[in-house]
Design an enzyme around this catalytic site. Sequence first.
Site, mmCIF file in Angstrom:
data_model
loop_
_atom_site.group_PDB
_atom_site.id
_atom_site.type_symbol
_atom_site.label_atom_id
_atom_site.label_comp_id
_atom_site.label_asym_id
_atom_site.label_seq_id
_atom_site.Cartn_x
_atom_site.Cartn_y
_atom_site.Cartn_z
ATOM 1 N NE ARG A 109 0.456 1.308 3.311
ATOM 2 C CZ ARG A 109 1.468 2.108 3.571
ATOM 3 N NH1 ARG A 109 2.717 1.644 3.610
ATOM 4 N NH2 ARG A 109 1.309 3.389 3.789
ATOM 5 C CB ALA A 158 -0.044 7.148 -3.385
ATOM 6 C CG ASP A 200 -3.340 7.971 -0.886
ATOM 7 O OD1 ASP A 200 -3.162 8.364 0.288
ATOM 8 O OD2 ASP A 200 -3.028 6.831 -1.281
ATOM 9 N NE ARG A 233 -6.384 0.494 -1.780
ATOM 10 C CZ ARG A 233 -5.782 1.006 -0.706
ATOM 11 N NH1 ARG A 233 -4.477 0.862 -0.546
ATOM 12 N NH2 ARG A 233 -6.476 1.675 0.195
ATOM 13 C CG ASN A 262 -2.504 11.192 3.157
ATOM 14 O OD1 ASN A 262 -1.984 10.344 2.437
ATOM 15 N ND2 ASN A 262 -2.077 11.419 4.385
ATOM 16 C CD GLN A 321 -2.524 1.923 6.974
ATOM 17 O OE1 GLN A 321 -3.053 2.232 8.048
ATOM 18 N NE2 GLN A 321 -3.208 1.828 5.853
#
Lengths: 349, 349
Positions: free
Chosen positions: A46, A48, A237, A89, A247, A196
């Site tokens: 994951r 971006a 993102d 995504r 984001n 994360q």
Amino acid sequence: MRIQTLYYHNHILYVLDQLKLPHQKKYIVCRNWQQVVQVIKKMNIRGAPAIGVAAAFGIALGAWRQNTKNKQRFLSQIDTVAGKLTATRPTAVNLSWAIGQLLDYLEKIKAQDINSIKTWLEKKAQQILNEDVLINKKMAVHGEKLIPRNARILTHCNAGALATAGYGTALGVIREAHKRGKKISVLVDETRPYLQGARLTAWELKEENIPFHLISDNMAGHFISRREVDCVITGADRVAANGDTANKIGTYTLAVLAKENNIPFYIAAPLSTIDLKIKSGAEIPIEERSADELTGIAGKRIAPEGIKVKNPAFDVTPAKYITAIITEKGIIRKPYQKNLPICAEKAAK
Amino acid sequence: MRIQTLYYHNHILYVLDQLKLPHQKKYIVCRNWQQVVQVIKKMNIRGAPAIGVAAAFGIALGAWRQNTKNKQRFLSQIDTVAGKLTATRPTAVNLSWAIGQLLDYLEKIKAQDINSIKTWLEKKAQQILNEDVLINKKMAVHGEKLIPRNARILTHCNAGALATAGYGTALGVIREAHKRGKKISVLVDETRPYLQGARLTAWELKEENIPFHLISDNMAGHFISRREVDCVITGADRVAANGDTANKIGTYTLAVLAKENNIPFYIAAPLSTIDLKIKSGAEIPIEERSADELTGIAGKRIAPEGIKVKNPAFDVTPAKYITAIITEKGIIRKPYQKNLPICAEKAAK
């Protein structure tokens, strides 16, 4: 330490399984594009820029694994693969940016024979990976100038080596400031629901001995209001033409808290994250993920059965809250509407 | 459904174990004051009014279990118990308020024989429990008037029946609005690290069929900014004389988000939560809890080993962010400095 988020060797893509971190460091072996689709969807990888690079290799594998000798069929299959990868995504624009890079390149070389095209697409994907690391390092050098000595920096999610091909965006800036002896310290939001921050950012900072404390997301405001945070820095993102930035969910809240307490809020993002085709954040699609991420943690059920959940993976921070956007071409300030296209043009030259 | 957070029967205090909810509904049996200290410390019972009531029974048990016939020793032991109970958790003022209620009462009856005192202290503790439920219901009737039809309400932590002797403060208001057919819906913050929202508030709302969605704490800003929340309502652990309010960590952030997006932010708290002895929030002690709450969830480790953590259990919301404080004596508005003492005086009469 050099964290290898993903690497390509002998026509195989190796993806560090971020769902197993920090407990296990294991690579997932992707031999075909379908496996690349899966690791992006399931968030084994994951961030971006990282999923952009992975998708580029997905295209390369989508070419490499074909046996057809029919050029038309070969090219049409690559188009199909591109569509499937783009659909994994919706929010991060780097995904379609990287795929676009490969398709544009394919357009230039499509007259060549199938085997050459296969080799060139692999090389192009590898080039995107290599450039991503260089871009992060440039961004870090620019961004580091914004960080005062002894700064106490708050960051959200993971915008580190693991979110990119290496080094990181927001964490790249933090790494650079640390390397230059600025004696910084970091507050790390755990970043529910995927954690994360607790799992990935904490792991990266620990590996590099950068001083930090882990907090839960709802504690950020407490420390900001007590003047224990000097600036906030996150990745992105997708940045719209007016500077509105999508984001990880929670970013908008940090930006509001920063504004309310008069500390700067920075975004660190490569130009590939900037989407000049969309005017404002209202046009950015926000991915809604599965309820399980919220009702359970690490496989353990926490909430009652049969309840309803909302789980948007991103939010949009209006441009007015963003003090500056750190890119590989320098620091962009307001008005973003004017300065983002100037910077993008400079880069294209 | 009547949720019994705690009840006293045959000189035993039964405490619903909130650490086991929503998976198990089990009562912990407290036969002595030491056990009451433990259930408050470990957060088997939590919520400012609830721990106040528990502490009152702790005093009663501290009297009841004594075998001494020496009045002086008997009274001095109750003083010791009071000190131990007060020290369990520092932020919520209801704890010392309830203990103060019992000690004041003891002062009045201390001329009586030991056995009578024991009985009277039990009765007084039971009276505090009964009154807490009545107070919540009054608060709910006042607060409900602030809730528009079809309101989408955001709440944090658990300020429900489980946080009190029954009915709840913030959730009491929500219950009342629902009961009156206002067709409300609720967004429930999961409330890391203890997950009181995901475990307790979700459970209470589900049991009563009040429509709600569970979200993670960092999503609140997203929904508020999208105009999907009409008001925020939380409980409180201590309100200073100027209206500054300590409540579960994350509350300050919600108040800032509400202000930034022009929606009302309400506190629902009984007068026993108002501490006129302290001038402002700066004087409220903030409890720091163990790192384990953050590095693991439900017994499962999530963050890397050996990292540093900050874990304040509460934050302080400055009075300027609070639209109104809902009490059993009515709704208090600014200037709190003036209106809080007026309300407290009215109540004392």
